[in-house]
Design a protein around this motif. Structure first.
Motif, mmCIF file in Angstrom:
data_model
loop_
_atom_site.group_PDB
_atom_site.id
_atom_site.type_symbol
_atom_site.label_atom_id
_atom_site.label_comp_id
_atom_site.label_asym_id
_atom_site.label_seq_id
_atom_site.Cartn_x
_atom_site.Cartn_y
_atom_site.Cartn_z
ATOM 1 N N LYS A 47 -5.793 5.006 9.110
ATOM 2 C CA LYS A 47 -4.669 4.116 8.804
ATOM 3 C C LYS A 47 -4.955 2.688 9.262
ATOM 4 O O LYS A 47 -4.578 1.731 8.576
ATOM 5 N N ARG A 48 -5.631 2.548 10.391
ATOM 6 C CA ARG A 48 -5.972 1.206 10.850
ATOM 7 C C ARG A 48 -6.939 0.540 9.870
ATOM 8 O O ARG A 48 -6.779 -0.640 9.515
ATOM 9 N N GLU A 49 -7.947 1.277 9.421
ATOM 10 C CA GLU A 49 -8.899 0.722 8.455
ATOM 11 C C GLU A 49 -8.203 0.366 7.145
ATOM 12 O O GLU A 49 -8.527 -0.639 6.502
ATOM 13 N N PHE A 50 -7.245 1.189 6.742
ATOM 14 C CA PHE A 50 -6.497 0.926 5.512
ATOM 15 C C PHE A 50 -5.692 -0.361 5.635
ATOM 16 O O PHE A 50 -5.729 -1.229 4.744
ATOM 17 N N LEU A 51 -4.996 -0.515 6.749
ATOM 18 C CA LEU A 51 -4.210 -1.736 6.968
ATOM 19 C C LEU A 51 -5.116 -2.961 7.045
ATOM 20 O O LEU A 51 -4.777 -4.025 6.526
ATOM 21 N N ASP A 52 -6.268 -2.801 7.683
ATOM 22 C CA ASP A 52 -7.214 -3.917 7.771
ATOM 23 C C ASP A 52 -7.732 -4.317 6.393
ATOM 24 O O ASP A 52 -7.889 -5.510 6.089
ATOM 25 N N SER A 53 -7.980 -3.324 5.522
ATOM 26 C CA SER A 53 -8.474 -3.633 4.175
ATOM 27 C C SER A 53 -7.419 -4.376 3.369
ATOM 28 O O SER A 53 -7.738 -5.284 2.591
ATOM 29 N N ILE A 54 -6.158 -4.017 3.561
ATOM 30 C CA ILE A 54 -5.067 -4.721 2.887
ATOM 31 C C ILE A 54 -4.989 -6.161 3.386
ATOM 32 O O ILE A 54 -4.836 -7.099 2.596
ATOM 33 N N GLN A 55 -5.105 -6.321 4.709
ATOM 34 C CA GLN A 55 -5.052 -7.655 5.287
ATOM 35 C C GLN A 55 -6.219 -8.510 4.784
ATOM 36 O O GLN A 55 -6.046 -9.692 4.438
ATOM 37 N N ASP A 56 -7.422 -7.928 4.719
ATOM 38 C CA ASP A 56 -8.596 -8.665 4.244
ATOM 39 C C ASP A 56 -8.428 -9.076 2.790
ATOM 40 O O ASP A 56 -8.773 -10.207 2.395
ATOM 41 N N GLY A 116 0.819 -1.206 0.000
ATOM 42 C CA GLY A 116 0.000 0.000 0.000
ATOM 43 C C GLY A 116 0.849 1.250 0.000
ATOM 44 O O GLY A 116 2.053 1.215 0.276
ATOM 45 N N LEU A 117 0.205 2.370 -0.316
ATOM 46 C CA LEU A 117 0.852 3.683 -0.319
ATOM 47 C C LEU A 117 -0.026 4.635 0.484
ATOM 48 O O LEU A 117 -1.217 4.771 0.208
ATOM 49 N N VAL A 118 0.571 5.277 1.485
ATOM 50 C CA VAL A 118 -0.123 6.280 2.296
ATOM 51 C C VAL A 118 0.569 7.618 2.093
ATOM 52 O O VAL A 118 1.777 7.744 2.348
ATOM 53 N N LEU A 119 -0.194 8.606 1.636
ATOM 54 C CA LEU A 119 0.342 9.938 1.383
ATOM 55 C C LEU A 119 -0.353 10.940 2.301
ATOM 56 O O LEU A 119 -1.581 10.956 2.389
ATOM 57 N N LEU A 123 -4.305 2.803 -2.122
ATOM 58 C CA LEU A 123 -3.889 4.175 -1.840
ATOM 59 C C LEU A 123 -4.778 4.802 -0.776
ATOM 60 O O LEU A 123 -6.004 4.745 -0.861
ATOM 61 N N LEU A 124 -4.134 5.409 0.213
ATOM 62 C CA LEU A 124 -4.810 6.240 1.214
ATOM 63 C C LEU A 124 -4.138 7.600 1.224
ATOM 64 O O LEU A 124 -2.913 7.693 1.293
ATOM 65 N N MET A 125 -4.943 8.669 1.152
ATOM 66 C CA MET A 125 -4.411 10.026 1.251
ATOM 67 C C MET A 125 -5.112 10.759 2.379
ATOM 68 O O MET A 125 -6.329 10.635 2.560
ATOM 69 N N LEU A 126 -4.333 11.540 3.141
ATOM 70 C CA LEU A 126 -4.860 12.360 4.222
ATOM 71 C C LEU A 126 -4.361 13.784 4.029
ATOM 72 O O LEU A 126 -3.187 13.995 3.668
ATOM 73 N N HIS A 127 -5.249 14.767 4.278
ATOM 74 C CA HIS A 127 -4.851 16.156 4.038
ATOM 75 C C HIS A 127 -5.671 17.076 4.936
ATOM 76 O O HIS A 127 -6.878 16.900 5.084
#
Length: 312
Positions: free
Chosen positions: A297-306, A195-198, A239-243
């Motif tokens: 970020k936790r939800e993003f990591l969980d989605s990758i794991q799922d 994954g990529l987190v920006l 991809l997850l982006m936070l701003h």
């Protein structure tokens, strides 16, 4: 008015005209000189390192959870960093690594809060200071950093033993441009990370600089450009982006534009996600919106794991 008085005014008009021309020329030469000075000094303005070496003890980590990393790059220089492990009670059954590329200021000592957050999410963390930062040798530039990033990636997948699908790449501000380039290259080689987190990053450094200095021809001056907007359409990983909406350094609109051209869905079927942080600026995200950042970020990591479990 008689003829003599009219003739008397001619020299006065000519003098005024000459003064105006001189003022215009002076202003033009001053502007040109300022542009040339900025062109010459631009990397000192882009990269603002804390160059002093950093000791492990300064991190505040228990010694069993942190290790100093020394990487020799192609031109014989050494880069220094940390490899930080999560508390054993927070580590997932399947190991994950967060590869962190920070912003343009300070050094890894200023990122301890980020390392701790990543560890709290169950990931090991690897951060290596850019050239000129935190005791690392050399001087930073876009191309040198891009080359060094491949060394860091090779260390993560080689000596540390992580596979590409166990690594999440994190990029913050300028580090977003660094991370996007690395992931873009890896995707072209069919070695996409998990994954990529920006966070608080830009479409390109040119756009970010143009926002801050609208009166300068930055498109002509900048050497290091980090054109993420040209690269992110080819990224195949989640991809997850936070701003922050209050970001005055990299405006929210730049983050939104970058997100808009990214693929809607990753190769493994995960929808891209943009998290707007209403009260956050550029440098206060972890102070103002920590809970929202952790949740995203936790939800993003969980989605990758799922998704990984679904392909097993």
């Amino acid at each position: 008015m008689n003829k003599s008085s009219t003739l008397d005014q001619i020299p006065e008009k000519m003098t005024l005209r000459r003064q105006l021309i001189r003022l215009v020329l002076l202003a033009g030469f001053t502007y040109l000189g300022f542009c040339l000075m900025l062109a010459f000094l631009q990397r000192k303005l882009i990269y603002v390192p804390r160059a002093a070496p950093v000791l492990l003890a300064e991190s505040g980590y228990p010694e069993e959870r942190i290790r100093e990393i020394v990487l020799s790059v192609d031109d014989g220089l050494n880069l220094y960093g940390w490899y930080c492990l999560p508390d054993t009670g927070k580590a997932p059954a399947s190991p994950r690594l967060a590869l962190i590329f920070p912003g343009n200021g300070g050094n890894r000592l200023n990122r301890v809060r980020i390392l701790e957050l990543v560890n709290d999410l169950g990931c090991a963390a690897l951060i290596v200071d850019y050239r000129g930062y935190g005791g690392s040798h050399g001087a930073p530039s876009e191309e040198a950093i891009a080359t060094d990033c491949r060394k860091v990636w090779g260390f993560a997948t080689g000596e540390l033993g992580f596979s590409n699908d166990q690594i999440i790449v994190f990029g913050q501000s300028l580090g977003g441009g660094v991370a996007t380039r690395l992931v873009w290259e890896l995707c072209q080689e069919n070695q996409a990370p998990a994954g990529l987190v920006l966070q608080a990053t830009f479409t390109s450094l040119v756009d970010a600089a143009q926002h801050r200095f609208p009166w300068l021809p930055v498109n002509l001056l900048l050497v290091d450009r980090y054109p993420s907007i040209n690269r992110i359409p080819d990224i195949t990983c989640p991809l997850l982006m936070l701003h922050g909406r209050q970001d005055e350094i990299v405006p929210l609109q730049l983050g939104e534009r970058l997100f808009a051209v990214a693929p809607e869905v990753s190769a493994n079927g995960i929808q891209k996600r943009f998290v707007e942080l209403p009260d956050a600026g550029h440098n206060d995200i972890y102070h103002v919106a920590l809970d929202d950042v952790i949740k995203a970020k936790r939800e993003f990591l969980d989605s990758i794991q799922d998704a990984s479990r679904g392909t097993d």
